[in-house]
Design a protein around this motif. Structure first.
Motif, short mmCIF file in Angstrom:
data_model
loop_
_atom_site.label_atom_id
_atom_site.label_comp_id
_atom_site.label_asym_id
_atom_site.label_seq_id
_atom_site.Cartn_x
_atom_site.Cartn_y
_atom_site.Cartn_z
N SER A 52 5.19 -1.46 8.40
CA SER A 52 4.80 -0.13 7.94
C SER A 52 6.01 0.79 8.05
O SER A 52 6.79 0.69 9.00
CB SER A 52 3.63 0.42 8.76
OG SER A 52 3.97 0.50 10.13
N ALA B 31 10.27 2.49 10.91
CA ALA B 31 9.58 1.24 10.56
C ALA B 31 9.06 0.54 11.79
O ALA B 31 9.65 0.61 12.88
CB ALA B 31 10.53 0.32 9.79
N ALA C 60 4.49 -8.46 8.35
CA ALA C 60 3.97 -7.20 7.84
C ALA C 60 4.84 -6.09 8.39
O ALA C 60 5.55 -6.26 9.39
CB ALA C 60 2.51 -7.01 8.25
N GLY D 280 3.42 7.03 4.01
CA GLY D 280 4.34 5.92 4.13
C GLY D 280 3.91 4.73 3.29
O GLY D 280 3.07 4.83 2.40
N VAL D 281 4.53 3.58 3.59
CA VAL D 281 4.28 2.35 2.85
C VAL D 281 3.93 1.26 3.85
O VAL D 281 4.56 1.14 4.91
CB VAL D 281 5.52 1.94 2.04
CG1 VAL D 281 5.29 0.61 1.34
CG2 VAL D 281 5.88 3.02 1.03
N ARG D 282 2.93 0.45 3.50
CA ARG D 282 2.60 -0.73 4.28
C ARG D 282 2.77 -1.95 3.38
O ARG D 282 2.42 -1.90 2.21
CB ARG D 282 1.17 -0.66 4.82
CG ARG D 282 0.97 0.46 5.84
CD ARG D 282 -0.48 0.60 6.23
NE ARG D 282 -0.67 1.74 7.11
CZ ARG D 282 -1.84 2.29 7.38
NH1 ARG D 282 -2.95 1.80 6.83
NH2 ARG D 282 -1.93 3.33 8.19
N GLU E 221 0.85 -1.18 0.00
CA GLU E 221 0.00 0.00 0.00
C GLU E 221 0.89 1.24 0.00
O GLU E 221 1.15 1.82 1.05
CB GLU E 221 -0.91 0.02 1.22
CG GLU E 221 -1.88 -1.13 1.32
CD GLU E 221 -2.73 -1.02 2.57
OE1 GLU E 221 -3.43 0.01 2.72
OE2 GLU E 221 -2.66 -1.93 3.39
N ARG F 117 2.82 -6.50 3.29
CA ARG F 117 2.42 -7.74 3.95
C ARG F 117 2.78 -8.90 3.03
O ARG F 117 2.66 -8.80 1.81
CB ARG F 117 0.91 -7.71 4.22
CG ARG F 117 0.39 -8.86 5.07
CD ARG F 117 -1.11 -8.68 5.33
NE ARG F 117 -1.37 -7.41 5.97
CZ ARG F 117 -1.34 -7.21 7.29
NH1 ARG F 117 -1.03 -8.21 8.09
NH2 ARG F 117 -1.61 -6.03 7.79
N TRP G 35 7.67 -3.49 12.44
CA TRP G 35 7.51 -4.82 11.87
C TRP G 35 6.62 -5.67 12.77
O TRP G 35 6.65 -5.54 13.99
CB TRP G 35 8.87 -5.50 11.73
CG TRP G 35 9.74 -4.95 10.64
CD1 TRP G 35 10.43 -3.76 10.67
CD2 TRP G 35 10.03 -5.56 9.39
NE1 TRP G 35 11.12 -3.60 9.50
CE2 TRP G 35 10.90 -4.68 8.70
CE3 TRP G 35 9.65 -6.75 8.79
CZ2 TRP G 35 11.38 -4.98 7.43
CZ3 TRP G 35 10.13 -7.05 7.53
CH2 TRP G 35 10.99 -6.16 6.85
N ALA H 164 0.11 4.87 1.95
CA ALA H 164 -0.95 4.59 2.91
C ALA H 164 -0.82 5.51 4.13
O ALA H 164 0.27 5.75 4.64
CB ALA H 164 -0.88 3.13 3.35
N GLY H 165 -1.93 6.03 4.59
CA GLY H 165 -1.92 6.84 5.79
C GLY H 165 -1.56 8.29 5.52
O GLY H 165 -1.12 8.68 4.44
N ARG I 169 7.41 4.87 7.62
CA ARG I 169 7.20 6.30 7.44
C ARG I 169 8.47 6.87 6.83
O ARG I 169 9.56 6.74 7.40
CB ARG I 169 6.92 6.97 8.78
CG ARG I 169 6.72 8.49 8.68
CD ARG I 169 6.47 9.09 10.04
NE ARG I 169 5.24 8.57 10.63
CZ ARG I 169 4.80 8.94 11.84
NH1 ARG I 169 5.53 9.77 12.58
NH2 ARG I 169 3.67 8.45 12.30
#
Length: 217
Positions: free
Chosen positions: A133, A174, A131, A117-119, A109, A121, A176, A112-113, A135
């Motif tokens: 995320s 990040a 998974a 940032g990036v998510r 994603e 999975r 995790w 996202a948010g 920033r």
């Protein structure tokens, strides 16, 4: 068995990387012939999400764990856990370089948010692998070159393969998550020392096969 390109592989894309200082006793098994490059009983372990895209010889997604090791006095990187969503990449990684690739499905994603940032999975038929995320911060000036060798066990012997890359680099934050029972051995129970975004990288993995005797290339 799927076919795959001969080495070297020329690849391009995006990478999100986190690094931890891990006690030696908590490291995954390493190839025979290398030892962790440790200070005060701790070694550097990394985990990364990678998207190979653009004019890459293969386009696919990847998540991996790796440990900084030494072969004698020479620093190396050894990949301990890795999943991809490309059967040719899995076959080539295993047969060319001894990289223990498995297959997984990925969700990304980007943007996202509210932080942009990036998510990410990854999952297999047995369940979720991990998974994360990220920033993202701003990029540092220039494009940064990195050269190193990957050390793996192939057909009972230690082989090392060169990697040459250049990318834009920027800081990231990040988080995790690894569910209980996952085979992904990233130390997600503690925050990373630091994380980076390696953007728009170009990478060459492996060496060109020598020309037959009497011929040049």
């Amino acid at each position: 068995m799927p076919t795959y390109p001969p080495e070297p592989w020329h690849l391009a894309g995006q990478m999100l990387l986190s690094l931890w200082a891990v006690p030696r006793k908590d490291l995954p098994p390493l190839p025979t012939g290398v030892r962790p490059l440790a200070v005060a009983g701790r070694a550097l372990m990394g985990a990364a999400w990678v998207r190979y895209e653009g004019d890459s010889v293969l386009r696919y997604n990847e998540v991996l764990c790796a440990v900084l090791v030494r072969d004698g006095l020479r620093p190396r990187v050894s990949i301990t856990d890795i999943w991809v969503d490309s059967p040719p990449s899995m076959a080539g990684g295993r047969e060319l370089w001894g990289i223990p690739k498995e297959l997984a499905a990925f969700d990304f994603e980007p943007g996202a948010g509210r932080d942009g940032g990036v998510r990410a999975r990854a999952r297999t038929g047995a369940g979720e692998l991990c998974a994360a995320s990220f920033r993202l911060g701003g990029r540092l000036p220039g494009r940064w070159p990195v050269t190193y060798r990957v050390a793996q066990e192939l057909e009972g012997r230690l082989v090392t393969s060169p990697v040459r890359s250049r990318s834009a680099v920027g800081p990231a934050r990040a988080a995790w998550q690894v569910p209980p029972g996952s085979p992904m051995r990233v130390p997600a129970d503690r925050p990373p020392l630091f994380s980076l975004a390696l953007s728009d990288f170009r990478l060459t993995f492996g060496t060109r096969a020598p020309a037959p005797s009497g011929r040049t290339v």
